[in-house]
Write an enzyme that holds these catalytic residues in place. Structure first.
Site, PDB file in Angstrom:
ATOM      1  CB  SER A   1      62.741   3.767  15.353  1.00  0.00           C
ATOM      2  OG  SER A   1      61.632   2.873  15.019  1.00  0.00           O
TER       3      SER A   1
ATOM      4  CE1 TYR B   1      63.379   1.117  19.969  1.00  0.00           C
ATOM      5  CE2 TYR B   1      61.883   1.069  18.263  1.00  0.00           C
ATOM      6  CZ  TYR B   1      63.196   1.165  18.805  1.00  0.00           C
ATOM      7  OH  TYR B   1      63.912   0.902  17.839  1.00  0.00           O
TER       8      TYR B   1
END
Lengths: 283, 613
Positions: B483, B496
């Site tokens: 990401s 995350y």
């Protein structure tokens, strides 16, 4: 015949149904005459001429035709791209015919999806569209806010694996109101839209703005209201990797308390519905 | 078929005055092969056959400096479905050499050889030709010569252009040398150094019979990554010394005066290894002109693909031969994707394929003709993905319900995939969940679940499938979805970002480790993409009501950004084709990646901003 409510008498609805049938007959007639090499412009002209011969003089919008990946509005950036181009139809290409004739003062707005030759993916899209037809009717009967229904339809499309392509329409609408249009001798169009019909839509928009509703069924805040009685031309449009499919037909919304009567499709005898019945029977 | 049987009983009836004797032959690389000798034009060719002779005949032609054993790994994979025929080119392996050597290796004589063998092994039916290197050069001659019409059903060309096409290719570039064409000419000119060397008299023979012949197997192992499994055979010095005449007898003559009628009269499948040290990919730029029925395939591998990529070749040969046997229906829908040449028939496994980026990636691979395994925690959505994948071009697609965080389930999946579908060529570890909220309010449970899916899911995937890829030894590719949060810190994404940063580093390390085995590893960093990851995200330190509100709100923001997962899928395919290491996708992801390198303090500043809640 269902009871007339909210300003539409039974014969009024019958009139709308007749125009809608006329438009679908036109779509089927033109679709049957599409052969490889026909351009979008020619297909649009064929629709226009067919309807003019049968007495149509005014339009909510002029006929559109989209071929190939234009059925999924691939790469559409400006509204001008909706207009028919010189793209030629090829074997195996999907196509969409979209027209909104006004006949005897009543409007129809229909969309017809087809394909030149067998196309398993296209058939799948058409079958999946019927889920949206059911979903929309059920939610309108529950009187859920239009914006919420829009989002639910979009979620179903994503679950099915498709993209919501009606978002590409002006204001991203999945539906808009149609109505009676006074018959005038002069009925010009501006950018493909009939001025007489637009006037009605603008009037609705103005009244709606005051009363907190909108004749455009969009994902935006101005559609955050329960279904408004009247006739809605509903047009869910699926897109999947260069193949698009839609239907468009009139949904009658009334102010009846009986859920069955509060909303119903104006006519169930339409090509995309018949097709599904035929398949269900075959299965 | 009748005539075929007849001839088998009475071999001497075969055409062109060839004399044939058959004997059983066992052992060696072509174990179980039936060997026989075919006499033609004063020499004897050593022909080996595998598989049922009643099935369609696939003839494998070897190159230089090789013998028919170069095809052994492919031949064994084809023998159950086809009648596989291999022969040593004159002067190589078990075949005798013409005397004198000069003038004994012209393409005309090689065509005679081919016809003699074809008549001997498949008298009634045309054969499917497959050629590698000089075998492919010969194959082009056979596929374009008039006198072979009706004897060939299809031709698969690997790493060997037609000398005539090559001649025209050079002429066109010399005649109008635009900068690009000049560069192509010079590039191929440099790659052809060995062709010039082989034209010198005596020296090549001396080298091959001396040190070069001795060191060649080791050289192949080092530079071409050809596994050391008994190939090249002992006849190499002699094969290579004789084979020099292939060049001397044909190259100058054909390049100077290429035939004008060199049109292929059969369907051609062109397999191009992209890392070939001897042939430029641009050689085939105008090939459609000469071969109207052309199927292109590309393979990220070096020159000796029959040794290094037998599975891929066998699959493509099988597909092409089957498709060109009369009576087989053409598959619908055909793969239309941009990278169909690269992914056609490959096995691709995507985790988290039930929605969002995973689903779009599965569709993109399907469109390119790959066989797709869609893995998701939700069986229904995985099934849906597989179903639509078949509709857009995947020859086969399957759905598997697996929680990537569960090691046992992943092991079971790997076993099932290996036994039922084959070894995975491209693995996309995409499954992930979103977690947001301040670190101090994130519970241990939330941390665990985030790391379990986002990090352990990737680790399990890489372990079980990476091991299979490495054991097969025929390359592959692993794509891990990291990401932009992997390098863009944020005060509300500690869990995350941590998981994704780990995935990014894991990918980089794995890339270094697996590079030597021909397995590429890519980390894709998408950025804000319109998927339902936020619809299922956890917002730490909030109650249910607030959670729902934030999900709705964040989903709306992602919707406004409206970056489609299809574009990420395209980036994934591109990354695999180009073997890229780290691929930021959205503009903001790319900007952040750039900033992380040139101005990390700016990113730290951005990290402090409290996003709207």
């Amino acid at each position: 015949m269902r009871p007339a409510t909210n300003g539409y008498r039974a014969d009024d609805l019958r009139g709308f149904r007749e125009v809608q049938q006329l438009a679908y007959a036109c779509a089927e007639s033109v679709a049957a005459r599409l052969v490889p090499g026909v351009t979008e412009r020619e297909a649009a002209r064929m629709q226009r001429e067919w309807l003019r011969e049968r007495g149509v003089r005014d339009w909510f919008h002029l006929p559109f035709a989209w071929f190939g990946d234009r059925t999924a509005f691939a790469g559409f950036k400006s509204p001008l791209q909706f207009f028919p181009t010189n793209r030629r139809l090829e074997p195996g290409m999907p196509f969409i015919l979209d027209m909104a004739p006004i006949h005897r003062g009543r409007t129809a707005d229909i969309g017809y999806s087809g394909c030149l030759g067998p196309h398993p993916l296209h058939e799948r899209l058409l079958a999946d569209l019927l889920d949206h037809r059911e979903l929309i009717l059920a939610r309108v009967r529950e009187r859920r806010p239009l914006r919420e229904i829009y989002q639910e339809v979009e979620r179903l499309m994503i679950r099915q694996g498709y993209a919501n392509r009606h978002r590409a329409y002006p204001f991203g609408v999945i539906a808009h109101k149609v109505d009676r249009v006074p018959e005038r001798r002069w009925s010009p169009t501006v950018l493909g839209f009939g001025t007489n019909a637009l006037r009605g839509l603008a009037r609705d928009a103005l009244h709606g703005h005051r009363d907190g509703w909108s004749p455009l069924w969009s994902p935006y805040r101005f559609s955050d209201h329960p279904p408004r009685p009247g006739l809605w031309a509903v047009e869910p449009h699926l897109g999947f990797r260069g193949t698009g499919a839609k239907f468009e037909e009139l949904l009658v919304v009334t102010d009846s308390r009986d859920p069955e009567e509060s909303a119903f499709w104006l006519d169930d005898d339409l090509p995309h519905v018949r097709r599904e019945h035929k398949e269900a029977q075959a299965a | 078929m009748n005539g075929k049987k007849l001839n088998r009983q009475d071999g001497t009836r075969a055409g062109r005055g060839a004399r044939i004797g058959a004997e059983e032959h066992g052992g060696g690389l072509l174990e179980g092969a039936r060997e026989r000798r075919v006499a033609t034009g004063g020499i004897e060719l050593c022909v080996a056959e595998l598989g049922d002779a009643e099935r369609p005949t696939v003839m494998l032609l070897h190159g230089y400096p090789d013998s028919k054993e170069v095809w052994s790994r492919v031949a064994h994979r084809l023998k159950d479905r086809f009648h596989v025929v291999l022969y040593d080119v004159r002067g190589c392996g078990g075949s005798t050499a013409p005397t004198p050597l000069r003038g004994g290796f012209t393409l005309e004589k090689l065509t005679d050889d081919f016809l003699a063998v074809a008549d001997a092994v498949s008298p009634g039916e045309p054969v499917h030709l497959v050629g590698h290197d000089w075998g492919s050069v010969q194959g082009w001659e056979f596929a374009t010569a008039r006198r072979t019409e009706g004897r060939i059903a299809s031709f698969t060309s690997i790493s060997g252009p037609s000398l005539d096409h090559f001649g025209h290719w050079i002429k066109r570039r010399v005649a109008r040398p635009t900068p690009r064409r000049a560069a192509q000419l010079l590039g191929q000119g440099a790659k052809s150094w060995y062709v010039y060397a082989l034209h010198t008299p005596v020296l090549p023979e001396l080298a091959w019979r001396g040190p070069l012949g001795k060191g060649w197997p080791r050289l192949l192992e080092l530079t071409e990554k050809v596994p050391a499994d008994g190939y090249p055979t002992a006849s190499l010095p002699r094969d290579a010394a004789h084979g020099a005449w292939l060049y001397r007898d044909n190259v100058r003559a054909r390049l100077r005066r290429p035939r004008a009628d060199c049109y292929a009269h059969v369907p051609v499948q062109l397999i191009t290894p992209t890392e070939d040290s001897f042939l430029s990919e641009h050689l085939y730029d105008e090939l459609e002109q000469w071969a109207p029925r052309l199927t292109r395939r590309t393979l990220p591998a070096k020159h000796w693909v029959p040794r290094t990529r037998p599975d891929h070749l066998a699959a493509w040969i099988t597909e092409f031969v089957t498709g060109n046997e009369s009576g087989t229906p053409v598959r619908e829908p055909a793969a239309t994707g941009k990278y169909a040449d690269r992914f056609g028939g490959r096995l691709v496994l995507v985790t988290g394929a039930g929605s969002g980026i995973g689903r779009a990636t599965a569709f993109a691979f399907a469109e390119a003709g790959a066989r797709v395994v869609a893995v998701d925690r939700d069986a229904g959505s995985a099934e849906r993905t597989a179903e639509l994948a078949r509709l857009v071009g995947a020859p086969e697609a399957w759905a598997e319900r697996v929680d990537v965080a569960d090691e046992q389930e992943m092991e079971k999946l790997a076993q099932k995939v290996a036994t039922e579908y084959g070894t995975v060529d491209v693995l996309v570890n995409n499954a992930g969940i979103g977690t947001a909220g301040p670190f101090l309010e994130t519970t241990t449970e939330e941390w665990k679940s985030t790391l379990d899916v986002n990090l352990w899911g990737v680790i399990h995937g890489c372990r079980v499938f990476g091991r299979q890829m490495a054991e097969r030894g025929q390359g592959g590719h692993i794509v891990n979805t990291a990401s932009a949060a992997a390098y863009q810190p944020s005060r509300v994404l500690s869990a995350y970002s941590t998981s994704k940063a780990a995935v990014l580093m894991l990918s980089e390390c794995l890339r270094a480790e697996l590079a030597g085995r021909g397995i590429g590893v890519t980390a894709v960093c998408p950025g804000f993409v319109n998927t339902n990851i936020v619809g299922a995200a956890r917002f730490a330190g909030t109650d249910e009501e607030e959670q729902r509100r934030r999900r709705r709100r964040t989903a709306r923001l992602y919707g406004l950004r409206n970056y489609p997962p299809e574009k990420v899928a395209d980036a994934v395919l591109r990354a695999v084709v180009r073997n890229q290491a780290v691929v930021p996708v959205t503009p903001e992801a790319r900007a952040a990646r750039l900033l992380s390198r040139i101005a990390p303090r700016a990113l730290r500043g951005i990290a402090r901003i409290q996003p709207p809640t």
